[in-house]
Design an enzyme around this catalytic site. Structure first.
Site, PDB file in Angstrom:
ATOM      1  CG  HIS A  86      -1.774   0.830   1.420  1.00 40.74           C
ATOM      2  ND1 HIS A  86      -1.445   2.279   1.874  1.00 40.74           N
ATOM      3  CD2 HIS A  86      -2.775   1.641   1.841  1.00 40.74           C
ATOM      4  CE1 HIS A  86      -2.575   3.196   0.986  1.00 40.74           C
ATOM      5  NE2 HIS A  86      -3.516   1.856   1.162  1.00 40.74           N
TER       6      HIS A  86
ATOM      7  CG  ASP B 295       0.303  -2.491   6.448  1.00 37.30           C
ATOM      8  OD1 ASP B 295      -0.128  -2.870   6.481  1.00 37.30           O
ATOM      9  OD2 ASP B 295       0.988  -1.618   5.218  1.00 37.30           O
TER      10      ASP B 295
ATOM     11  CD  GLN C 280      -7.160  -4.491   4.313  1.00 43.78           C
ATOM     12  OE1 GLN C 280      -7.762  -5.083   4.327  1.00 43.78           O
ATOM     13  NE2 GLN C 280      -7.171  -3.379   3.309  1.00 43.78           N
TER      14      GLN C 280
ATOM     15  CB  CYS D  64      -3.929   3.238  -1.230  1.00 41.64           C
ATOM     16  SG  CYS D  64      -5.448   4.629  -1.392  1.00 41.64           S
TER      17      CYS D  64
HETATM   18  N1  C6P Z   1      -5.930   0.520   2.733  1.00 43.48           N
HETATM   19  C1  C6P Z   1      -8.070   0.232   0.832  1.00 43.48           C
HETATM   20  O1  C6P Z   1      -8.997   0.676   0.485  1.00 43.48           O
HETATM   21  P1  C6P Z   1      -4.988   3.626   7.576  1.00 43.48           P
HETATM   22  O2  C6P Z   1      -5.304   4.338   5.906  1.00 43.48           O
HETATM   23  O3  C6P Z   1      -3.655   4.577   8.015  1.00 43.48           O
HETATM   24  O4  C6P Z   1      -6.215   3.117   7.758  1.00 43.48           O
HETATM   25  O5  C6P Z   1      -4.389   2.391   6.138  1.00 43.48           O
HETATM   26  C2  C6P Z   1      -2.928   2.612   5.273  1.00 43.48           C
HETATM   27  C3  C6P Z   1      -3.586   1.400   4.832  1.00 43.48           C
HETATM   28  C4  C6P Z   1      -2.124   0.480   4.819  1.00 43.48           C
HETATM   29  N2  C6P Z   1      -1.533  -0.697   4.869  1.00 43.48           N
HETATM   30  C5  C6P Z   1      -2.805  -1.716   3.550  1.00 43.48           C
HETATM   31  C6  C6P Z   1      -2.135  -2.809   3.563  1.00 43.48           C
HETATM   32  C7  C6P Z   1      -3.770  -1.072   3.818  1.00 43.48           C
HETATM   33  O6  C6P Z   1      -5.021  -2.005   2.724  1.00 43.48           O
HETATM   34  C8  C6P Z   1      -3.883   0.703   3.951  1.00 43.48           C
HETATM   35  C9  C6P Z   1      -5.477   1.051   4.175  1.00 43.48           C
HETATM   36  C10 C6P Z   1      -7.720   0.778   2.504  1.00 43.48           C
HETATM   37  O7  C6P Z   1      -7.465  -1.143   0.736  1.00 43.48           O
HETATM   38  C11 C6P Z   1      -7.799   2.381   2.400  1.00 43.48           C
HETATM   39  S1  C6P Z   1      -6.573   3.602   1.168  1.00 43.48           S
END
Ligand code: C6P
Length: 435
Positions: free
Chosen positions: A152, A229, A232, A393
């Site tokens: 991401h 990270d 998910q 993203c």
């Molecule tokens: N993915 C998706 O629709 P935040 O925004 O900080 O809560 O998470 C960011 C983020 C980081 N790593 C991974 C693997 C993610 O999937 C996400 C957020 C969402 O896939 C919103 S872009």
């Protein structure tokens, strides 16, 4: 939290092999009853465009159970005040609940100490915190930071910024046509120059579950630190940071049925203690003069300013919610759903799945011949089915597959086979419109 963790090796995630084997099989737990789970999520009984909502966008943000909503509201109604700052009753009560939530997150990740858990706004902030503290301390000219093609943007951009500032070099581990990491390339990229490996536990765009245990072991053999990270992963599988032996692990509350604006960063205690602060402000200091400021021990050092008190407390309620259901039962339910959804989508004429790795969580990215993903998303939306479309993203993933966007249905513990049937039916409308 009895029966919830799998400590039998580096890969600590529990996606059951077979629904019958494990759903409800955890000691003393009732069987996973998706109808009663759904009943706990007020948003799931909404109607959109006069049709019952089918929510297949949990990877973007998950819906919230009443217990979590109530926990947040209860804090504001019954024991709200600032934390760590008051000698009065409400402040003491709020502080106890806030720190109690930290201990719950500690248990969720099986961290050795609650002091190893830093509350952050979410995964993005967790990664930025590590990049700007540990990263700035340790990455020098020509040192390397390893990420993967499937990251991401939140797990790319902070490292890119770090490398630009320090003269470090960002290296990228490629993925194969199924969307799995090419591990031989990862091993080949590792060297004494590697200082940090930053990898997603589960890809948001492809669903791939990465072999994070092996990645940690290999990275450590070169002295590199590993950040995972977990955005998910935490909504779907048990995570044990001690068994993984990762150095940092971060996730967002809102993807795990909690509120927005709260998440957690786990860091090994000795690393957190050695790191400089991320932001300066109230409550992260032990003393301030105009000549010099002394900083507190972690986690306070990394929590400058008034934190998201009610959000953290609600995140604690998420831990209770997940614990009541049990990750084994959640995993069994989701695995059943993923197999069903995969088979159903594969049978849709003109549909191609993007992301077909052997080890996958409930993310189904797909293309429909001759139809832009945004049109797919708009048409199924009118049928009451919420999916996400775009690059998610994760633009390097799109580039890897030579595409601009996918439609993405993402599953959570409250989805059902009927939800998948409704998606497939709605995709029939796409065919009607585009022929
Ligand atoms: N993915 C998706 O629709 P935040 O925004 O900080 O809560 O998470 C960011 C983020 C980081 N790593 C991974 C693997 C993610 O999937 C996400 C957020 C969402 O896939 C919103 S872009």
């Amino acid at each position: 939290m009895p029966g919830r963790r799998n400590r039998s090796g580096g890969e600590v995630m529990t996606v059951a092999r077979n629904r019958e084997e494990t759903a409800g099989a955890e000691a003393g737990r009732p069987a996973f009853d998706v109808a009663s789970v759904r009943a706990q999520f007020p948003a799931l009984s909404l109607e959109v465009y006069g049709k019952p909502l089918v929510y297949l966008d949990s990877a973007a943000s998950a819906q919230k159970p009443s217990a979590v909503l109530d926990a947040e509201m209860r804090c504001y109604r019954e024991f709200y005040a600032n934390v760590h700052r008051g000698v009065h009753y409400l402040s003491i009560a709020a502080t106890a609940a806030y720190e109690g939530a930290r201990s719950k997150v500690q248990a969720l990740l099986n961290a050795p100490s609650a002091r190893d858990i830093v509350f952050v706004r979410g995964t993005t902030e967790g990664i930025n915190l590590v990049a700007s503290t540990y990263g700035r301390q340790h990455v020098r000219q020509d040192d390397e930071v390893l990420v993967t093609t499937m990251e991401h943007h939140s797990n790319i951009v902070p490292w890119q910024m770090l490398c630009e500032a320090t003269g470090g070099v960002l290296r990228v581990v490629p993925i194969d046509d199924d969307g799995a990491l090419i591990m031989d390339e990862f091993f080949a990229l590792l060297s004494d120059r590697t200082k940090i490996v930053a990898v997603g536990h589960v890809s948001n765009a492809l669903g791939t579950i990465n072999p994070v245990g092996s990645i940690v072991d290999a990275a450590h053999s070169y002295g590199a630190k590993v950040l995972i990270d977990g955005a998910q992963a935490v909504p779907h599988m048990a995570v044990d940071v001690q068994a993984l032996d990762c150095d940092f692990y971060t996730f967002s509350g809102h993807k795990a049925f909690g509120p927005t604006g709260i998440g957690a960063l786990y860091g090994k205690g000795e690393l957190l203690r050695s790191m400089p602060p991320y932001e300066g402000g109230g409550e992260m200091i032990s003393s301030v003069t105009f000549e010099k400021t002394e900083f507190r021990e972690p986690p306070a050092r990394f929590e400058a300013g008034t934190p998201n008190i009610a959000g953290a407390i609600a995140l604690g309620a998420v831990v209770d919610f997940l614990d009541d259901l049990g990750y084994e039962a959640i995993g069994a339910h989701e695995e059943d759903l993923l197999s069903y959804a995969t088979a159903m989508l594969e049978a849709v004429p003109g549909l191609t799945l993007v992301g077909t790795a052997e080890r996958k969580a409930g993310v189904l990215s797909f293309l429909i011949d001759g139809v832009h993903a945004h049109d797919v998303g708009t048409i199924v939306d009118r049928e009451g089915v919420a999916i996400r479309v775009g690059h998610h993203c994760a633009q390097p993933v799109m580039d890897r597959f030579g595409i601009a966007a996918t439609a993405r249905a993402s599953l959570a513990l409250y989805n059902t086979r009927e939800d998948i049937d409704r998606l497939v039916e709605a995709l029939g409308k796409v065919k009607e419109v585009f022929g």
